[in-house]
Design a protein around this motif. Structure first.
Motif, PDB file in Angstrom:
ATOM      1  N   ALA A   1       0.836  -1.208   0.000  1.00 23.67           N
ATOM      2  CA  ALA A   1       0.000   0.000   0.000  1.00 23.67           C
ATOM      3  C   ALA A   1       0.868   1.254   0.000  1.00 23.67           C
ATOM      4  O   ALA A   1       0.544   2.242  -0.666  1.00 23.67           O
ATOM      5  N   LEU A   2       1.983   1.197   0.723  1.00 18.24           N
ATOM      6  CA  LEU A   2       2.904   2.334   0.757  1.00 18.24           C
ATOM      7  C   LEU A   2       3.520   2.559  -0.613  1.00 18.24           C
ATOM      8  O   LEU A   2       3.620   3.697  -1.074  1.00 18.24           O
ATOM      9  N   LYS A   3       3.914   1.493  -1.283  1.00 11.32           N
ATOM     10  CA  LYS A   3       4.513   1.620  -2.619  1.00 11.32           C
ATOM     11  C   LYS A   3       3.508   2.222  -3.603  1.00 11.32           C
ATOM     12  O   LYS A   3       3.852   3.118  -4.376  1.00 11.32           O
ATOM     13  N   LEU A   4       2.271   1.734  -3.578  1.00 11.81           N
ATOM     14  CA  LEU A   4       1.235   2.288  -4.447  1.00 11.81           C
ATOM     15  C   LEU A   4       1.017   3.763  -4.141  1.00 11.81           C
ATOM     16  O   LEU A   4       0.918   4.587  -5.058  1.00 11.81           O
ATOM     17  N   TYR A   5       0.959   4.117  -2.863  1.00 10.68           N
ATOM     18  CA  TYR A   5       0.772   5.512  -2.477  1.00 10.68           C
ATOM     19  C   TYR A   5       1.923   6.375  -2.983  1.00 10.68           C
ATOM     20  O   TYR A   5       1.698   7.480  -3.501  1.00 10.68           O
ATOM     21  N   GLN A   6       3.159   5.907  -2.840  1.00 12.58           N
ATOM     22  CA  GLN A   6       4.309   6.701  -3.254  1.00 12.58           C
ATOM     23  C   GLN A   6       4.312   6.944  -4.761  1.00 12.58           C
ATOM     24  O   GLN A   6       4.559   8.058  -5.216  1.00 12.58           O
ATOM     25  N   VAL A   7       4.015   5.913  -5.533  1.00 13.57           N
ATOM     26  CA  VAL A   7       3.974   6.062  -6.990  1.00 13.57           C
ATOM     27  C   VAL A   7       2.838   7.003  -7.391  1.00 13.57           C
ATOM     28  O   VAL A   7       3.021   7.920  -8.197  1.00 13.57           O
ATOM     29  N   ALA A   8       1.664   6.786  -6.825  1.00 14.36           N
ATOM     30  CA  ALA A   8       0.517   7.633  -7.145  1.00 14.36           C
ATOM     31  C   ALA A   8       0.764   9.072  -6.716  1.00 14.36           C
ATOM     32  O   ALA A   8       0.343  10.013  -7.407  1.00 14.36           O
ATOM     33  N   SER A   9       1.453   9.266  -5.622  1.00 15.34           N
ATOM     34  CA  SER A   9       1.741  10.599  -5.116  1.00 15.34           C
ATOM     35  C   SER A   9       2.646  11.373  -6.067  1.00 15.34           C
ATOM     36  O   SER A   9       2.392  12.548  -6.365  1.00 15.34           O
ATOM     37  N   VAL A  10       3.679  10.732  -6.559  1.00 13.53           N
ATOM     38  CA  VAL A  10       4.606  11.401  -7.473  1.00 13.53           C
ATOM     39  C   VAL A  10       3.917  11.718  -8.802  1.00 13.53           C
ATOM     40  O   VAL A  10       4.022  12.840  -9.319  1.00 13.53           O
ATOM     41  N   ILE A  11       3.188  10.751  -9.343  1.00 12.33           N
ATOM     42  CA  ILE A  11       2.498  10.982 -10.618  1.00 12.33           C
ATOM     43  C   ILE A  11       1.453  12.083 -10.470  1.00 12.33           C
ATOM     44  O   ILE A  11       1.360  12.985 -11.312  1.00 12.33           O
ATOM     45  N   THR A  12       0.680  12.051  -9.405  1.00  8.51           N
ATOM     46  CA  THR A  12      -0.330  13.087  -9.179  1.00  8.51           C
ATOM     47  C   THR A  12       0.319  14.448  -8.990  1.00  8.51           C
ATOM     48  O   THR A  12      -0.181  15.456  -9.506  1.00  8.51           O
ATOM     49  N   GLY A  13       1.428  14.504  -8.273  1.00 10.40           N
ATOM     50  CA  GLY A  13       2.129  15.775  -8.075  1.00 10.40           C
ATOM     51  C   GLY A  13       2.636  16.363  -9.378  1.00 10.40           C
ATOM     52  O   GLY A  13       2.511  17.570  -9.623  1.00 10.40           O
ATOM     53  N   VAL A  14       3.211  15.525 -10.237  1.00 14.78           N
ATOM     54  CA  VAL A  14       3.702  15.997 -11.530  1.00 14.78           C
ATOM     55  C   VAL A  14       2.537  16.482 -12.394  1.00 14.78           C
ATOM     56  O   VAL A  14       2.611  17.555 -13.015  1.00 14.78           O
ATOM     57  N   LEU A  15       1.456  15.707 -12.429  1.00 15.95           N
ATOM     58  CA  LEU A  15       0.285  16.130 -13.211  1.00 15.95           C
ATOM     59  C   LEU A  15      -0.313  17.425 -12.674  1.00 15.95           C
ATOM     60  O   LEU A  15      -0.778  18.264 -13.448  1.00 15.95           O
ATOM     61  N   LEU A  16      -0.293  17.610 -11.366  1.00 14.55           N
ATOM     62  CA  LEU A  16      -0.814  18.848 -10.782  1.00 14.55           C
ATOM     63  C   LEU A  16       0.047  20.038 -11.181  1.00 14.55           C
ATOM     64  O   LEU A  16      -0.478  21.113 -11.495  1.00 14.55           O
ATOM     65  N   LEU A  17       1.363  19.856 -11.199  1.00 14.17           N
ATOM     66  CA  LEU A  17       2.240  20.950 -11.628  1.00 14.17           C
ATOM     67  C   LEU A  17       2.022  21.276 -13.103  1.00 14.17           C
ATOM     68  O   LEU A  17       2.012  22.455 -13.497  1.00 14.17           O
ATOM     69  N   LEU A  18       1.844  20.243 -13.932  1.00 11.60           N
ATOM     70  CA  LEU A  18       1.532  20.479 -15.342  1.00 11.60           C
ATOM     71  C   LEU A  18       0.199  21.213 -15.486  1.00 11.60           C
ATOM     72  O   LEU A  18       0.054  22.113 -16.320  1.00 11.60           O
TER      73      LEU A  18
END
Length: 170
Positions: free
Chosen positions: A16-33
């Motif tokens: 669950a932590l690994k999924l959260y970390q991956v989703a967090s980075v992808i969501t953060g990058v998409l939010l900046l875009l």
């Protein structure tokens, strides 16, 4: 006394932590875009298009009309694509947040804080590092405690075999 994760859930917490970390980075990058796209659209009146008459990638003007802003470009509107992809991936981010939150048995306020990481720029990166470190430290501590403690049924099995069974006594 705060709730602690169940011992049976400890192996699932790592996933669950690994999924959260991956989703967090992808969501953060998409939010900046998405933030960059909004600045381009509303401050500079430009949108990003692909495969249109302007070439592989091109910025096309956005016109202000009585009905609001209207695109003038042709091809694939990447500005709208970024908006849609971020929206759908935020749902994945919320799922990963909920999964980690429920396995760790944190208070509801923490779920809300983590959920804000997908809508406040840069917060997902900060929370990903902080929560990742906190959960890994917690798991290491629980595993160290489990390996240091003796097996709980080791002494009970020996004492049970020394006593006659209740069935034999009847």
């Amino acid at each position: 006394m705060p709730l602690e994760p169940k011992t049976a859930d400890l192996p699932r917490i790592r996933g669950a932590l690994k999924l959260y970390q991956v989703a967090s980075v992808i969501t953060g990058v998409l939010l900046l875009l998405l933030c960059a796209e909004m600045i381009l659209k509303y401050a500079f009146h430009l949108e990003l298009f692909a495969f249109g008459s302007g070439g592989f990638l091109s910025f096309q003007p956005v016109l202000e009309t009585a009905n609001g802003l209207e695109s003038t470009g042709d091809g694939v509107n990447l500005s709208t694509g970024i908006l849609i992809v971020h929206g759908w991936f935020y749902v994945v981010y919320l799922f990963s947040d909920f999964r980690l939150w429920s396995l760790m048995r944190w208070p509801f306020g923490r779920f809300i804080l983590i959920a804000l990481g997908g809508i406040i720029p840069f917060l997902s990166f900060i929370l990903e590092a902080r929560i990742g470190r906190e959960v890994r430290t917690y798991l290491e501590r629980r595993e160290a405690d489990a390996s240091a403690a003796p097996a709980p049924n080791a002494g009970a099995e020996a004492s049970d075999s020394d006593q006659p069974s209740v069935e034999a006594a009847q």
